[in-house]
Motif scaffolding. Structure first.
Motif, PDB file in Angstrom:
ATOM      1  N   GLY A 195       3.161  -2.447   6.444  1.00  0.00           N
ATOM      2  CA  GLY A 195       4.428  -2.753   7.098  1.00  0.00           C
ATOM      3  C   GLY A 195       4.424  -4.062   7.860  1.00  0.00           C
ATOM      4  N   LYS A 196       3.463  -4.223   8.754  1.00  0.00           N
ATOM      5  CA  LYS A 196       3.497  -5.368   9.663  1.00  0.00           C
ATOM      6  C   LYS A 196       2.893  -6.635   9.047  1.00  0.00           C
ATOM      7  CE  LYS A 196       1.996  -6.481  14.360  1.00  0.00           C
ATOM      8  NZ  LYS A 196       1.205  -5.966  15.478  1.00  0.00           N
ATOM      9  N   ARG A 197       1.708  -6.507   8.457  1.00  0.00           N
ATOM     10  CA  ARG A 197       1.001  -7.709   7.994  1.00  0.00           C
ATOM     11  C   ARG A 197       1.184  -8.000   6.502  1.00  0.00           C
ATOM     12  NH1 ARG A 197      -3.834  -8.714  11.885  1.00  0.00           N
ATOM     13  NH2 ARG A 197      -3.423  -7.217  13.535  1.00  0.00           N
ATOM     14  N   GLY A 198       1.597  -6.993   5.726  1.00  0.00           N
ATOM     15  CA  GLY A 198       1.812  -7.212   4.294  1.00  0.00           C
ATOM     16  C   GLY A 198       0.560  -7.591   3.523  1.00  0.00           C
ATOM     17  N   TRP A 199      -0.575  -7.073   3.943  1.00  0.00           N
ATOM     18  CA  TRP A 199      -1.838  -7.411   3.261  1.00  0.00           C
ATOM     19  C   TRP A 199      -1.928  -6.750   1.897  1.00  0.00           C
ATOM     20  CZ3 TRP A 199      -6.100  -6.672   7.583  1.00  0.00           C
ATOM     21  CH2 TRP A 199      -6.009  -7.740   8.500  1.00  0.00           C
ATOM     22  N   VAL A 200      -1.451  -5.528   1.779  1.00  0.00           N
ATOM     23  CA  VAL A 200      -1.519  -4.805   0.502  1.00  0.00           C
ATOM     24  C   VAL A 200      -0.156  -4.190   0.201  1.00  0.00           C
ATOM     25  CG1 VAL A 200      -3.980  -4.237   0.674  1.00  0.00           C
ATOM     26  CG2 VAL A 200      -2.301  -2.659   1.586  1.00  0.00           C
ATOM     27  N   SER A 201       0.075  -3.941  -1.101  1.00  0.00           N
ATOM     28  CA  SER A 201       1.341  -3.319  -1.497  1.00  0.00           C
ATOM     29  C   SER A 201       1.252  -1.811  -1.281  1.00  0.00           C
ATOM     30  CB  SER A 201       1.608  -3.606  -2.969  1.00  0.00           C
ATOM     31  OG  SER A 201       0.621  -2.950  -3.746  1.00  0.00           O
ATOM     32  N   GLU A 202       2.402  -1.158  -1.379  1.00  0.00           N
ATOM     33  CA  GLU A 202       2.429   0.307  -1.278  1.00  0.00           C
ATOM     34  C   GLU A 202       1.550   0.925  -2.372  1.00  0.00           C
ATOM     35  OE1 GLU A 202       3.597   2.384   0.805  1.00  0.00           O
ATOM     36  OE2 GLU A 202       5.187   1.387   1.941  1.00  0.00           O
ATOM     37  N   GLU A 203       1.590   0.317  -3.583  1.00  0.00           N
ATOM     38  CA  GLU A 203       0.817   0.861  -4.703  1.00  0.00           C
ATOM     39  C   GLU A 203      -0.690   0.759  -4.428  1.00  0.00           C
ATOM     40  OE1 GLU A 203       3.336  -1.346  -5.030  1.00  0.00           O
ATOM     41  OE2 GLU A 203       4.764   0.176  -5.690  1.00  0.00           O
ATOM     42  N   GLN A 204      -1.097  -0.403  -3.928  1.00  0.00           N
ATOM     43  CA  GLN A 204      -2.519  -0.593  -3.624  1.00  0.00           C
ATOM     44  C   GLN A 204      -2.966   0.370  -2.521  1.00  0.00           C
ATOM     45  OE1 GLN A 204      -2.139  -4.772  -2.721  1.00  0.00           O
ATOM     46  NE2 GLN A 204      -3.241  -5.353  -4.576  1.00  0.00           N
ATOM     47  N   PHE A 205      -2.115   0.508  -1.525  1.00  0.00           N
ATOM     48  CA  PHE A 205      -2.425   1.423  -0.427  1.00  0.00           C
ATOM     49  C   PHE A 205      -2.542   2.847  -0.971  1.00  0.00           C
ATOM     50  CE2 PHE A 205      -1.553   4.241   3.054  1.00  0.00           C
ATOM     51  CZ  PHE A 205      -2.182   3.655   4.143  1.00  0.00           C
ATOM     52  N   GLY A 206      -1.566   3.239  -1.818  1.00  0.00           N
ATOM     53  CA  GLY A 206      -1.547   4.598  -2.372  1.00  0.00           C
ATOM     54  C   GLY A 206      -2.772   4.888  -3.227  1.00  0.00           C
ATOM     55  N   LEU A 207      -3.213   3.888  -3.995  1.00  0.00           N
ATOM     56  CA  LEU A 207      -4.394   4.087  -4.845  1.00  0.00           C
ATOM     57  C   LEU A 207      -5.640   4.319  -3.990  1.00  0.00           C
ATOM     58  CD1 LEU A 207      -5.603   4.078  -7.731  1.00  0.00           C
ATOM     59  CD2 LEU A 207      -6.098   1.659  -7.365  1.00  0.00           C
ATOM     60  N   SER A 208      -5.812   3.476  -2.964  1.00  0.00           N
ATOM     61  CA  SER A 208      -6.987   3.649  -2.091  1.00  0.00           C
ATOM     62  C   SER A 208      -6.925   4.992  -1.364  1.00  0.00           C
ATOM     63  CB  SER A 208      -7.055   2.528  -1.040  1.00  0.00           C
ATOM     64  OG  SER A 208      -7.573   1.379  -1.628  1.00  0.00           O
TER      65      SER A 208
ATOM     66  N   THR B 220     -13.205  10.832  -2.991  1.00  0.00           N
ATOM     67  CA  THR B 220     -14.561  10.308  -2.813  1.00  0.00           C
ATOM     68  C   THR B 220     -15.332  11.259  -1.903  1.00  0.00           C
ATOM     69  OG1 THR B 220     -13.652   8.077  -2.932  1.00  0.00           O
ATOM     70  CG2 THR B 220     -15.883   8.275  -2.083  1.00  0.00           C
ATOM     71  N   PRO B 221     -16.589  11.561  -2.242  1.00  0.00           N
ATOM     72  CA  PRO B 221     -17.371  12.446  -1.355  1.00  0.00           C
ATOM     73  C   PRO B 221     -17.517  11.844   0.041  1.00  0.00           C
ATOM     74  CG  PRO B 221     -18.511  12.062  -3.432  1.00  0.00           C
ATOM     75  CD  PRO B 221     -17.354  11.122  -3.407  1.00  0.00           C
ATOM     76  N   GLY B 222     -17.770  12.715   1.007  1.00  0.00           N
ATOM     77  CA  GLY B 222     -17.980  12.248   2.379  1.00  0.00           C
ATOM     78  C   GLY B 222     -16.694  12.200   3.172  1.00  0.00           C
ATOM     79  N   THR B 223     -16.646  11.294   4.132  1.00  0.00           N
ATOM     80  CA  THR B 223     -15.485  11.176   5.014  1.00  0.00           C
ATOM     81  C   THR B 223     -14.386  10.378   4.317  1.00  0.00           C
ATOM     82  OG1 THR B 223     -16.945  11.296   6.925  1.00  0.00           O
ATOM     83  CG2 THR B 223     -14.763  10.390   7.296  1.00  0.00           C
ATOM     84  N   ASN B 224     -13.270  11.054   4.013  1.00  0.00           N
ATOM     85  CA  ASN B 224     -12.187  10.425   3.243  1.00  0.00           C
ATOM     86  C   ASN B 224     -11.679   9.147   3.894  1.00  0.00           C
ATOM     87  OD1 ASN B 224     -10.792  13.708   2.563  1.00  0.00           O
ATOM     88  ND2 ASN B 224     -12.416  12.618   1.539  1.00  0.00           N
ATOM     89  N   LEU B 225     -11.532   9.160   5.222  1.00  0.00           N
ATOM     90  CA  LEU B 225     -10.973   8.011   5.924  1.00  0.00           C
ATOM     91  C   LEU B 225     -11.846   6.765   5.723  1.00  0.00           C
ATOM     92  CD1 LEU B 225      -8.884   6.833   7.942  1.00  0.00           C
ATOM     93  CD2 LEU B 225     -10.456   7.498   9.758  1.00  0.00           C
ATOM     94  N   LEU B 226     -13.160   6.940   5.780  1.00  0.00           N
ATOM     95  CA  LEU B 226     -14.054   5.792   5.621  1.00  0.00           C
ATOM     96  C   LEU B 226     -14.003   5.257   4.189  1.00  0.00           C
ATOM     97  CD1 LEU B 226     -17.161   6.898   7.727  1.00  0.00           C
ATOM     98  CD2 LEU B 226     -15.301   5.359   8.364  1.00  0.00           C
ATOM     99  N   ALA B 227     -13.911   6.154   3.219  1.00  0.00           N
ATOM    100  CA  ALA B 227     -13.781   5.717   1.820  1.00  0.00           C
ATOM    101  C   ALA B 227     -12.476   4.944   1.643  1.00  0.00           C
ATOM    102  CB  ALA B 227     -13.832   6.920   0.886  1.00  0.00           C
ATOM    103  N   PHE B 228     -11.413   5.452   2.246  1.00  0.00           N
ATOM    104  CA  PHE B 228     -10.113   4.773   2.168  1.00  0.00           C
ATOM    105  C   PHE B 228     -10.208   3.359   2.751  1.00  0.00           C
ATOM    106  CE2 PHE B 228      -6.604   3.799   5.114  1.00  0.00           C
ATOM    107  CZ  PHE B 228      -5.636   3.407   4.195  1.00  0.00           C
ATOM    108  N   CYS B 229     -10.809   3.226   3.941  1.00  0.00           N
ATOM    109  CA  CYS B 229     -10.942   1.911   4.582  1.00  0.00           C
ATOM    110  C   CYS B 229     -11.776   0.979   3.699  1.00  0.00           C
ATOM    111  CB  CYS B 229     -11.605   2.034   5.962  1.00  0.00           C
ATOM    112  SG  CYS B 229     -10.591   2.906   7.162  1.00  0.00           S
TER     113      CYS B 229
END
Lengths: 177, 196
Positions: free
Chosen positions: B52-65, B72-81
């Motif tokens: 929203g604010k910085r526009g670094w990635v698109s909604e699609e890229q965000f959704g894929l990650s 992904t095994p382990g902590t989902n949030l860390l894999a997402f980041c």
């Protein structure tokens, strides 16, 4: 326990789980039941600590590492927590579309549901250690109902539970905790 | 040229707009470590910042990650980041995002854990800890439902209950180790997909 060995044992838990606490049964079996470097009470405390502080639930592995091996153990826990996250890179790069394949989805779904069943099994010894009187049982039941029916943050629930038991203790009801 | 997170296909000429390593570290230190309310709340905060604010990635890229992070095994949030960092600056971005999203909260937890060991000597703290642990047992049991409920859909409920109950029984009553039960789950999942 050797820190490298501790890291591998914790990694065995984190790399075979798909949610923060889902690694708990594997870690419980290794560190509590097999190597006896951790108690169920400390495992419960690790959950309390990470649910009372900001950050992902998977951080409980850091507390577990600290309890089992001091500061080097905490580093082992941190490494075990972050290592599986790197697996997303080949997934993003190579497997993106195949993740939707019915066979892949079926295997992942079965693993996730199995993790849930194993976590329920792991909760039994945790409950045996943590629920030692009428008041702690009542706290657990009320918290469980609130967790299912409201959107209360777990931080406030844990603080509230701590306050209730502190009050009970100060009015002479320690024997019921 | 920036590339699609999925298969390396070019999506837009964003090279000049790629965030620096320092900016990536700054965002993940600030927004991935100190949000209360679990991974979903943190993901929402990061979405607001980098989409929203910085526009670094698109909604699609965000959704894929986000989707792959959950798989992904382990902590989902860390894999997402890590996935977001990989999309921004490949290996450097992935490592910086992972470290920035994990080190500050880890230090915080280490301090609290060390203090916790001290507090246990205090009788008032002992009483408070007993209540907190009772709540933690409830949290652990509730997490069972949190993990399972996305798969507890109409048409899939009997399968979900049977798989969960079998895993519980194999570990609790048959004494089979969690790892062996999980390996068995891989085989069963494969066979179930082949038969359906």
């Amino acid at each position: 326990m050797n820190i490298g060995h501790l890291y591998l044992l914790l990694l065995k838990g984190t790399v075979t789980a798909f949610a923060g606490l889902a690694s708990l049964p594997v870690i419980q079996e290794s560190l509590v039941d097999h190597y006896h470097v951790l108690t169920n009470e400390q495992l419960n405390e690790a959950v309390v600590i990470t649910r009372s502080s900001p950050g992902p639930v998977g951080l409980y592995v850091v507390s577990v590492g600290y309890f089992a091996g001091g500061l080097p153990g905490a580093v082992a826990g941190w490494l075990a927590m972050i290592t599986p996250a790197l697996l997303i890179i080949p997934m993003v790069h190579f497997v993106g579309r195949r993740m939707q394949h019915p066979r892949v989805r079926s295997v992942l779904q079965t693993i996730v549901i199995t993790s849930a069943g194993l976590l329920l099994a792991a909760a039994i010894p945790l409950g045996r250690d943590g629920l030692t009187g009428a008041i702690t049982w009542a706290i657990a039941v009320i918290c469980f109902i609130l967790l299912l029916t409201t959107k209360f943050d777990t931080l406030w629930m844990i603080l509230g539970a701590a306050l209730v038991s502190l009050t009970a203790s100060s009015v002479g009801l320690m024997a019921y905790l | 040229m920036a590339h699609d997170l999925n298969h390396g296909a070019p999506v837009a000429d964003l090279q000049d707009e790629r965030p620096s390593v320092g900016q990536i570290a700054d965002v993940f230190v600030r927004y991935a470590n100190f949000t209360l309310g679990g991974g979903s709340a943190t993901t929402a905060v990061i979405h607001g910042e980098i989409v929203g604010k910085r526009g670094w990635v698109s909604e699609e890229q965000f959704g894929l990650s986000f989707a792959l992070g959950r798989l992904t095994p382990g902590t989902n949030l860390l894999a997402f980041c890590t996935g977001i960092g990989w999309g921004l600056r490949r290996w450097t971005g992935a490592i910086v995002a992972l470290l920035a999203a994990s080190i500050p909260c880890t230090l915080f937890v280490v301090i609290i854990t060390a203090l916790f060991a001290e507090w246990q000597e205090n009788p008032f703290a002992q009483a408070a800890i007993k209540g907190a642990i009772a709540a933690a047992v409830a949290v652990t049991v509730k997490t069972v439902w949190t993990i399972a409920h996305p798969h507890f859909r109409p048409g899939n409920r009997i399968r979900a209950v049977l798989i969960g109950a079998t895993a519980f029984a194999l570990h609790t009553f048959a004494g089979i180790s969690p790892i062996d039960v999980l390996l068995l789950a891989v085989v069963i999942g494969f066979l179930l997909s082949a038969s359906s």
